[in-house]
Scaffold this active site. Sequence first.
Site, PDB file in Angstrom:
ATOM      1  N   MET A 230       1.063  -1.080   0.176  1.00  0.00           N
ATOM      2  CA  MET A 230       0.411  -0.230  -0.155  1.00  0.00           C
ATOM      3  C   MET A 230       1.078   1.098  -0.350  1.00  0.00           C
ATOM      4  O   MET A 230       0.556   2.206  -0.787  1.00  0.00           O
ATOM      5  CB  MET A 230      -0.775  -0.131   1.570  1.00  0.00           C
ATOM      6  CG  MET A 230      -2.369  -0.824   0.902  1.00  0.00           C
ATOM      7  SD  MET A 230      -3.149  -0.526   0.171  1.00  0.00           S
ATOM      8  CE  MET A 230      -4.108   0.590   0.497  1.00  0.00           C
TER       9      MET A 230
ATOM     10  N   VAL B 258      10.588   1.199   6.799  1.00  0.00           N
ATOM     11  CA  VAL B 258       9.612   1.772   7.470  1.00  0.00           C
ATOM     12  C   VAL B 258       9.188   0.666   7.910  1.00  0.00           C
ATOM     13  O   VAL B 258       8.059   0.621   8.744  1.00  0.00           O
ATOM     14  CB  VAL B 258       8.989   2.382   5.826  1.00  0.00           C
ATOM     15  CG1 VAL B 258       7.439   2.009   5.986  1.00  0.00           C
ATOM     16  CG2 VAL B 258       9.718   3.141   4.571  1.00  0.00           C
TER      17      VAL B 258
ATOM     18  N   ASP C 155       5.200  10.347  12.083  1.00  0.00           N
ATOM     19  CA  ASP C 155       4.928  10.955  13.837  1.00  0.00           C
ATOM     20  C   ASP C 155       5.434  12.858  13.234  1.00  0.00           C
ATOM     21  O   ASP C 155       5.056  13.283  14.136  1.00  0.00           O
ATOM     22  CB  ASP C 155       4.866   9.903  14.910  1.00  0.00           C
ATOM     23  CG  ASP C 155       6.141   8.643  14.269  1.00  0.00           C
ATOM     24  OD1 ASP C 155       4.399   8.099  14.638  1.00  0.00           O
ATOM     25  OD2 ASP C 155       6.777   7.889  14.172  1.00  0.00           O
TER      26      ASP C 155
ATOM     27  N   HIS D 178       9.311   4.440  16.881  1.00  0.00           N
ATOM     28  CA  HIS D 178       7.898   4.452  16.183  1.00  0.00           C
ATOM     29  C   HIS D 178       7.262   3.583  16.859  1.00  0.00           C
ATOM     30  O   HIS D 178       6.899   2.333  16.376  1.00  0.00           O
ATOM     31  CB  HIS D 178       8.411   4.317  14.616  1.00  0.00           C
ATOM     32  CG  HIS D 178       6.953   4.147  14.107  1.00  0.00           C
ATOM     33  ND1 HIS D 178       6.431   5.428  13.658  1.00  0.00           N
ATOM     34  CD2 HIS D 178       6.552   2.838  13.813  1.00  0.00           C
ATOM     35  CE1 HIS D 178       5.466   5.033  13.021  1.00  0.00           C
ATOM     36  NE2 HIS D 178       5.067   3.354  13.007  1.00  0.00           N
TER      37      HIS D 178
HETATM   38  N1  NDP Z   1       7.403   3.484  10.235  1.00  0.00           N
HETATM   39  C1  NDP Z   1       6.182   4.142  10.119  1.00  0.00           C
HETATM   40  O1  NDP Z   1       5.677   5.264  10.275  1.00  0.00           O
HETATM   41  C2  NDP Z   1       4.867   3.140   8.680  1.00  0.00           C
HETATM   42  C3  NDP Z   1       5.240   2.033   8.787  1.00  0.00           C
HETATM   43  N2  NDP Z   1       4.701   0.851   8.568  1.00  0.00           N
HETATM   44  C4  NDP Z   1       4.996  -0.621   8.474  1.00  0.00           C
HETATM   45  O2  NDP Z   1       5.226  -0.383   7.001  1.00  0.00           O
HETATM   46  C5  NDP Z   1       4.947  -1.816   7.074  1.00  0.00           C
HETATM   47  C6  NDP Z   1       4.299  -2.184   5.111  1.00  0.00           C
HETATM   48  O3  NDP Z   1       3.321  -1.386   5.388  1.00  0.00           O
HETATM   49  P1  NDP Z   1       2.420  -1.255   4.293  1.00  0.00           P
HETATM   50  O4  NDP Z   1       2.668  -0.628   2.588  1.00  0.00           O
HETATM   51  O5  NDP Z   1       0.492  -0.484   4.444  1.00  0.00           O
HETATM   52  O6  NDP Z   1       1.693  -2.456   4.245  1.00  0.00           O
HETATM   53  P2  NDP Z   1       1.184  -3.614   2.824  1.00  0.00           P
HETATM   54  O7  NDP Z   1       0.482  -4.838   3.838  1.00  0.00           O
HETATM   55  O8  NDP Z   1       0.298  -3.166   1.540  1.00  0.00           O
HETATM   56  O9  NDP Z   1       2.305  -4.234   2.033  1.00  0.00           O
HETATM   57  C7  NDP Z   1       3.757  -5.030   2.735  1.00  0.00           C
HETATM   58  C8  NDP Z   1       4.397  -5.530   1.649  1.00  0.00           C
HETATM   59  O10 NDP Z   1       5.008  -6.444   2.804  1.00  0.00           O
HETATM   60  C9  NDP Z   1       5.281  -7.786   2.543  1.00  0.00           C
HETATM   61  N3  NDP Z   1       5.765  -9.098   3.298  1.00  0.00           N
HETATM   62  C10 NDP Z   1       7.133  -9.235   3.467  1.00  0.00           C
HETATM   63  N4  NDP Z   1       7.068  -9.904   4.627  1.00  0.00           N
HETATM   64  C11 NDP Z   1       5.547  -9.978   4.490  1.00  0.00           C
HETATM   65  C12 NDP Z   1       5.729 -11.206   5.095  1.00  0.00           C
HETATM   66  N5  NDP Z   1       5.890 -12.222   6.482  1.00  0.00           N
HETATM   67  N6  NDP Z   1       4.196 -10.952   5.016  1.00  0.00           N
HETATM   68  C13 NDP Z   1       2.903 -10.114   4.344  1.00  0.00           C
HETATM   69  N7  NDP Z   1       3.698  -9.331   3.867  1.00  0.00           N
HETATM   70  C14 NDP Z   1       5.256  -9.245   3.733  1.00  0.00           C
HETATM   71  C15 NDP Z   1       4.778  -7.879   1.319  1.00  0.00           C
HETATM   72  O11 NDP Z   1       5.175  -7.872  -0.115  1.00  0.00           O
HETATM   73  P3  NDP Z   1       6.433  -8.694  -0.910  1.00  0.00           P
HETATM   74  O12 NDP Z   1       4.993 -10.107  -0.855  1.00  0.00           O
HETATM   75  O13 NDP Z   1       6.577  -8.582  -2.079  1.00  0.00           O
HETATM   76  O14 NDP Z   1       7.488  -9.291   0.070  1.00  0.00           O
HETATM   77  C16 NDP Z   1       4.081  -6.796   1.076  1.00  0.00           C
HETATM   78  O15 NDP Z   1       3.819  -6.373   0.207  1.00  0.00           O
HETATM   79  C17 NDP Z   1       4.179  -2.174   7.593  1.00  0.00           C
HETATM   80  O16 NDP Z   1       5.255  -2.753   8.659  1.00  0.00           O
HETATM   81  C18 NDP Z   1       3.862  -1.496   8.319  1.00  0.00           C
HETATM   82  O17 NDP Z   1       3.580  -1.227  10.008  1.00  0.00           O
HETATM   83  C19 NDP Z   1       3.454   2.001   8.277  1.00  0.00           C
HETATM   84  C20 NDP Z   1       3.134   2.810   8.462  1.00  0.00           C
HETATM   85  C21 NDP Z   1       3.731   3.885   8.906  1.00  0.00           C
HETATM   86  O1  OAA Z   2       1.053  -0.180  12.795  1.00  0.00           O
HETATM   87  C1  OAA Z   2       1.180  -0.039  11.704  1.00  0.00           C
HETATM   88  O2  OAA Z   2       1.801  -0.749  10.679  1.00  0.00           O
HETATM   89  C2  OAA Z   2       0.544   1.631  11.436  1.00  0.00           C
HETATM   90  C3  OAA Z   2       1.465   2.396  11.864  1.00  0.00           C
HETATM   91  O3  OAA Z   2       2.952   2.159  12.440  1.00  0.00           O
HETATM   92  C4  OAA Z   2       1.700   3.863  11.941  1.00  0.00           C
HETATM   93  O4  OAA Z   2       0.443   4.670  11.655  1.00  0.00           O
HETATM   94  O5  OAA Z   2       2.274   4.637  12.445  1.00  0.00           O
END
Ligand code: NDP
Ligand code: OAA
Length: 442
Positions: free
Chosen positions: A109, A223, A253, A281
């Site tokens: 996403m 991330v 944040d 985070h």
């Molecule tokens: N630091 C921050 O401020 C924030 C961090 N996040 C984090 O960012 C990350 C990605 O979020 P988002 O893009 O919304 O997530 P999605 O679920 O849309 O995509 C995550 C991707 O991670 C990959 N992935 C790798 N290993 C696994 C596994 N074991 N099981 C499932 N998927 C896996 C998948 O891709 P593939 O199959 O290609 O490997 C998947 O497309 C999450 O960890 C979320 O918590 C989210 C918001 C804020």
């Molecule tokens: O917990 C999550 O995947 C989302 C996250 O980090 C946030 O919104 O800050």
Amino acid sequence: MAMAELSTPKTTSPFLNSSSQLRLSSKLHLSNQFRHLLLPPLHATPTSKISCSVSQNNQAPVAVQDNGSVKTKKECYGVFCLTYDLKAEEETKSWKKMISIAVSGAAGMISNHLLFKLASGAVFGPDQPIALKLLGSERSIQALEGVAMELEDSLFPLLREVDIGTDPYEVFQDVEWALLIGAKPRGPGMERAALLDINGQIFAEQGKALNAVASPNVKVLVVGNPCNTNALICLKNAPNIPAKNFHALTRLDENRAKCQLALKAGVFYDKVSNMTIWGNHSTTQVPDFLNARINGLPVKEVITDHKWLEEGFTESVQKRGGLLIQKWGRSSAASTAVSIVDAIKSLVNPTPEGDWFSTGVYTNGNPYGIAEDLVFSMPCRSKGDGDYELVKDVEIDDYLRKRIAKSEAELLAEKQCVAHLTGEGIAFCDLGPVDTMLPGEV
Ligand SMILES: NC(=O)C1=CN([C@@H]2O[C@H](COP(=O)(O)OP(=O)(O)OC[C@H]3O[C@@H](n4cnc5c(N)ncnc54)[C@H](OP(=O)(O)O)[C@@H]3O)[C@@H](O)[C@H]2O)C=CC1
Ligand SMILES: O=C([O-])CC(=O)C(=O)O
């Protein structure tokens, strides 16, 4: 098979079919690893690069090999056949030398928003051609092709190459930036310790791969959650890359905190500056209203409801992600992508005089007394060269110190849980009576 020059970046696209426009130079191809899944046999050695060029008379792409011998078009797979040679153009243009950017979780996403910002020039600038190296998995390879097709259809002049693959050792080859987004989300009932282990393994492997094949000065932004500890694991597995080059994303944040302060003060959010997020985070993060400013004044002078600052404000930032999940049914993606853009721009542009930004960085040598050998969000400034310095003259009062210590303790505990992944012995995981939460957990 002629290649000609672009007239202006704006009016050209690698994918326009008009013969007058086919003066292009870009490359979109699968890494060798995937080519065999999608393409008929190429009769080439595994190391030779196969590509296709667009002919000037508006014909379909025709495959060519590095050695110049022509292959027939049936050997190309759809959009991935199009390959253009940037070099001739580079000599005549004021564009900078192309940079390579790896993105993991590229079919997820967040990436779905981020990739289009990167390709548009909104991040690295309108004179910076880029190559995107998209890392996925067997799960996501079809989706990654879809992502690449949408990138094509967007006609971005600055986007010169797109590679997709599942092997980090291939995808990270020579990259100057690595945006590590892919990680397993924490599911219902899943212990944080289990998440640390599963995701930690991903970041240990990716750290090793970066160490082996990336540009030696690659900048890495983690991330995927839990991002601070994942960044620590990654840097520990990449001893040849300066630890200072690793970041955990806490810019979302910071942006959330600025928004809440602006709302309370009744000002537009560009009036809020010097916003530090300290720590992890997670819900122990500390949004620092002591040093932040509104219209150049200390926040506490502008917002006199100090109880709100200490309780309402702090909690609203810590739990903003969870509230958003309740509303949206999924975690922040668009605003996270925006904050990744902000985080990168803060490193490639000089920080405005007197201001700073927050990013999770390695604590060694920090002037605040925070334990060494962690990745901790702190206030930083940059000259715009991709590097940064910690800001030294920030005030830390008892309120801040106590809360910073809580986030520090949480990160020390997380670090013990992943000792087996950082090369520091046997993991011992005791996250305390309260299993601390990511901002997105409720
Ligand atoms: N630091 C921050 O401020 C924030 C961090 N996040 C984090 O960012 C990350 C990605 O979020 P988002 O893009 O919304 O997530 P999605 O679920 O849309 O995509 C995550 C991707 O991670 C990959 N992935 C790798 N290993 C696994 C596994 N074991 N099981 C499932 N998927 C896996 C998948 O891709 P593939 O199959 O290609 O490997 C998947 O497309 C999450 O960890 C979320 O918590 C989210 C918001 C804020
Ligand atoms: O917990 C999550 O995947 C989302 C996250 O980090 C946030 O919104 O800050």
